[in-house]
Design a protein around this motif. Structure first.
Motif, mmCIF file in Angstrom:
data_model
loop_
_atom_site.group_PDB
_atom_site.id
_atom_site.type_symbol
_atom_site.label_atom_id
_atom_site.label_comp_id
_atom_site.label_asym_id
_atom_site.label_seq_id
_atom_site.Cartn_x
_atom_site.Cartn_y
_atom_site.Cartn_z
ATOM 1 N N ILE A 19 0.839 -1.201 0.000
ATOM 2 C CA ILE A 19 0.000 0.000 0.000
ATOM 3 C C ILE A 19 0.874 1.251 0.000
ATOM 4 C CG2 ILE A 19 -1.647 1.323 1.388
ATOM 5 C CD1 ILE A 19 -2.840 -1.380 2.264
ATOM 6 N N ALA A 20 1.904 1.268 0.829
ATOM 7 C CA ALA A 20 2.785 2.434 0.902
ATOM 8 C C ALA A 20 3.500 2.663 -0.425
ATOM 9 C CB ALA A 20 3.797 2.252 2.034
ATOM 10 N N ILE A 21 3.971 1.601 -1.062
ATOM 11 C CA ILE A 21 4.672 1.743 -2.344
ATOM 12 C C ILE A 21 3.726 2.252 -3.424
ATOM 13 C CG2 ILE A 21 5.782 0.414 -4.205
ATOM 14 C CD1 ILE A 21 7.024 -1.326 -1.961
ATOM 15 N N VAL A 22 2.519 1.705 -3.482
ATOM 16 C CA VAL A 22 1.550 2.131 -4.498
ATOM 17 C C VAL A 22 1.189 3.606 -4.303
ATOM 18 C CG1 VAL A 22 -0.829 1.830 -5.265
ATOM 19 C CG2 VAL A 22 0.633 -0.159 -4.954
ATOM 20 N N LEU A 23 0.959 4.029 -3.075
ATOM 21 C CA LEU A 23 0.627 5.428 -2.828
ATOM 22 C C LEU A 23 1.795 6.352 -3.164
ATOM 23 C CD1 LEU A 23 -1.435 5.180 0.474
ATOM 24 C CD2 LEU A 23 -2.274 5.706 -1.808
ATOM 25 N N PHE A 24 3.023 5.927 -2.881
ATOM 26 C CA PHE A 24 4.196 6.742 -3.189
ATOM 27 C C PHE A 24 4.386 6.881 -4.700
ATOM 28 C CE2 PHE A 24 8.799 7.066 -3.979
ATOM 29 C CZ PHE A 24 9.022 8.304 -3.393
ATOM 30 N N VAL A 25 4.237 5.783 -5.427
ATOM 31 C CA VAL A 25 4.384 5.831 -6.886
ATOM 32 C C VAL A 25 3.269 6.683 -7.492
ATOM 33 C CG1 VAL A 25 4.275 4.432 -8.993
ATOM 34 C CG2 VAL A 25 5.642 3.665 -7.055
ATOM 35 N N ALA A 26 2.062 6.573 -6.973
ATOM 36 C CA ALA A 26 0.953 7.390 -7.472
ATOM 37 C C ALA A 26 1.217 8.869 -7.235
ATOM 38 C CB ALA A 26 -0.352 6.966 -6.803
ATOM 39 N N ARG A 27 1.797 9.209 -6.106
ATOM 40 C CA ARG A 27 2.113 10.611 -5.815
ATOM 41 C C ARG A 27 3.176 11.146 -6.779
ATOM 42 N NH1 ARG A 27 1.530 13.826 -0.965
ATOM 43 N NH2 ARG A 27 2.878 15.627 -1.137
ATOM 44 N N LEU A 28 4.123 10.306 -7.161
ATOM 45 C CA LEU A 28 5.154 10.729 -8.098
ATOM 46 C C LEU A 28 4.603 10.915 -9.510
ATOM 47 C CD1 LEU A 28 8.190 8.489 -7.071
ATOM 48 C CD2 LEU A 28 7.870 10.921 -6.617
ATOM 49 N N LEU A 29 3.653 10.095 -9.916
ATOM 50 C CA LEU A 29 3.176 10.100 -11.297
ATOM 51 C C LEU A 29 2.008 11.039 -11.557
ATOM 52 C CD1 LEU A 29 3.341 6.283 -12.103
ATOM 53 C CD2 LEU A 29 4.968 8.069 -12.720
ATOM 54 N N ARG A 30 1.215 11.336 -10.559
ATOM 55 C CA ARG A 30 -0.005 12.119 -10.805
ATOM 56 C C ARG A 30 0.331 13.595 -11.006
ATOM 57 N NH1 ARG A 30 -1.604 11.844 -4.727
ATOM 58 N NH2 ARG A 30 -0.747 13.826 -4.026
ATOM 59 N N PRO A 31 -0.484 14.280 -11.823
ATOM 60 C CA PRO A 31 -0.297 15.724 -11.954
ATOM 61 C C PRO A 31 -0.833 16.443 -10.718
ATOM 62 C CG PRO A 31 -2.122 15.001 -13.309
ATOM 63 C CD PRO A 31 -1.500 13.770 -12.723
ATOM 64 N N ASN A 32 -0.194 17.543 -10.353
ATOM 65 C CA ASN A 32 -0.616 18.306 -9.181
ATOM 66 C C ASN A 32 -0.854 19.743 -9.619
ATOM 67 O OD1 ASN A 32 -1.213 19.110 -6.622
ATOM 68 N ND2 ASN A 32 0.893 19.126 -5.903
ATOM 69 N N ARG A 33 -2.099 20.042 -10.051
ATOM 70 C CA ARG A 33 -2.459 21.377 -10.495
ATOM 71 C C ARG A 33 -3.725 21.831 -9.775
ATOM 72 N NH1 ARG A 33 -2.622 18.741 -15.426
ATOM 73 N NH2 ARG A 33 -0.539 18.172 -16.029
ATOM 74 N N PRO A 34 -3.611 22.238 -8.516
ATOM 75 C CA PRO A 34 -4.822 22.671 -7.805
ATOM 76 C C PRO A 34 -5.313 24.017 -8.344
ATOM 77 C CG PRO A 34 -2.892 23.011 -6.439
ATOM 78 C CD PRO A 34 -2.426 22.308 -7.679
ATOM 79 N N ASN A 35 -6.638 24.176 -8.328
ATOM 80 C CA ASN A 35 -7.234 25.461 -8.667
ATOM 81 C C ASN A 35 -8.480 25.649 -7.806
ATOM 82 O OD1 ASN A 35 -9.359 24.042 -9.883
ATOM 83 N ND2 ASN A 35 -8.382 24.107 -11.896
ATOM 84 N N ILE A 36 -9.155 26.763 -7.992
ATOM 85 C CA ILE A 36 -10.310 27.086 -7.142
ATOM 86 C C ILE A 36 -11.408 26.045 -7.317
ATOM 87 C CG2 ILE A 36 -12.135 28.782 -6.765
ATOM 88 C CD1 ILE A 36 -10.096 30.930 -7.566
ATOM 89 N N GLU A 37 -11.635 25.621 -8.569
ATOM 90 C CA GLU A 37 -12.710 24.662 -8.835
ATOM 91 C C GLU A 37 -12.408 23.305 -8.184
ATOM 92 O OE1 GLU A 37 -16.390 23.669 -10.213
ATOM 93 O OE2 GLU A 37 -15.437 25.622 -10.418
ATOM 94 N N LYS A 38 -11.181 22.861 -8.276
ATOM 95 C CA LYS A 38 -10.817 21.569 -7.687
ATOM 96 C C LYS A 38 -10.850 21.600 -6.166
ATOM 97 C CE LYS A 38 -7.820 19.847 -11.346
ATOM 98 N NZ LYS A 38 -6.439 19.479 -11.685
ATOM 99 N N ASN A 39 -10.533 22.733 -5.574
ATOM 100 C CA ASN A 39 -10.504 22.834 -4.121
ATOM 101 C C ASN A 39 -11.862 23.160 -3.514
ATOM 102 O OD1 ASN A 39 -7.793 22.259 -4.020
ATOM 103 N ND2 ASN A 39 -7.161 24.397 -4.082
ATOM 104 N N SER A 40 -12.878 23.380 -4.341
ATOM 105 C CA SER A 40 -14.207 23.700 -3.805
ATOM 106 C C SER A 40 -14.879 22.429 -3.289
ATOM 107 C CB SER A 40 -15.076 24.359 -4.868
ATOM 108 O OG SER A 40 -15.421 23.423 -5.866
ATOM 109 N N THR A 41 -15.906 22.626 -2.491
ATOM 110 C CA THR A 41 -16.650 21.499 -1.935
ATOM 111 C C THR A 41 -17.471 20.847 -3.024
ATOM 112 O OG1 THR A 41 -16.804 22.698 0.139
ATOM 113 C CG2 THR A 41 -18.285 20.850 -0.149
ATOM 114 N N TYR A 42 -17.439 19.521 -3.093
ATOM 115 C CA TYR A 42 -18.224 18.786 -4.084
ATOM 116 C C TYR A 42 -19.531 18.354 -3.451
ATOM 117 C CZ TYR A 42 -19.613 15.346 -7.511
ATOM 118 O OH TYR A 42 -20.301 14.644 -8.452
#
Length: 157
Positions: A19-42
């Motif tokens: 689990i730790a390895i999968v989460l670490f690899v996912a954090r390295l590969l995923r794009p990280n582009r926060p904006n107002i729309e993404k940070n709003s409440t869904y």
């Protein structure tokens, strides 16, 4: 040589490491582009309106507790049914085990039924709709002015 518990411990540690390895690899590969729309409440695809601290009717919790009660009852009755259904055990005791198990299950269901009857008689299962209270504010500003401001806001002016 590992004992059976040591093997289970190794499996648990391997699961946590995976689990730790999968989460670490996912954090390295995923794009990280926060904006107002993404940070709003869904809220089911809708724009959230008003305060999130809405008071729910207490009846929801009572119904949920009654559901959990009868769900747990079924969880206890399934093992009972497997033991009661063992023909070998019933024959070995001359049928006495079968009658004991049946009496035990009937008493269990009767006690839960009495609890349900008590809750029902107390009126805790009656669904009473709350009457909405429209707030009134003492002001010198005419209501038509508020209405015009609201209409302009809806048009986006």
């Amino acid at each position: 040589m590992l004992s059976h518990f040591g093997i289970i411990l190794l499996f648990i540690l391997a699961a946590f490491a995976f689990i730790a390895i999968v989460l670490f690899v996912a954090r390295l590969l995923r794009p990280n582009r926060p904006n107002i729309e993404k940070n709003s409440t869904y809220e089911s695809g809708e724009e959230p309106i008003g305060n999130a601290n809405v008071q729910f009717n207490i009846r929801f919790y009572v119904v949920a507790l009654v559901f959990v009660l009868f769900d747990v009852e079924l969880a206890f009755l399934f093992p009972w049914a497997t033991v009661f259904g063992q023909e070998r055990l019933i024959k070995a005791t001359g049928g006495l085990w079968g009658w004991f198990a049946l009496t035990e299950a009937i008493l269990f269901v009767v006690v839960l039924g009495l609890g349900l009857a008590y809750v029902w008689a107390k009126g805790h299962l009656d669904w009473v709709k709350p009457q909405p209270k429209i707030p009134s504010v003492e002001t010198k500003v005419p209501a038509q002015l508020y209405q015009r401001v609201n209409e302009r806001y809806k048009r986006g002016v």
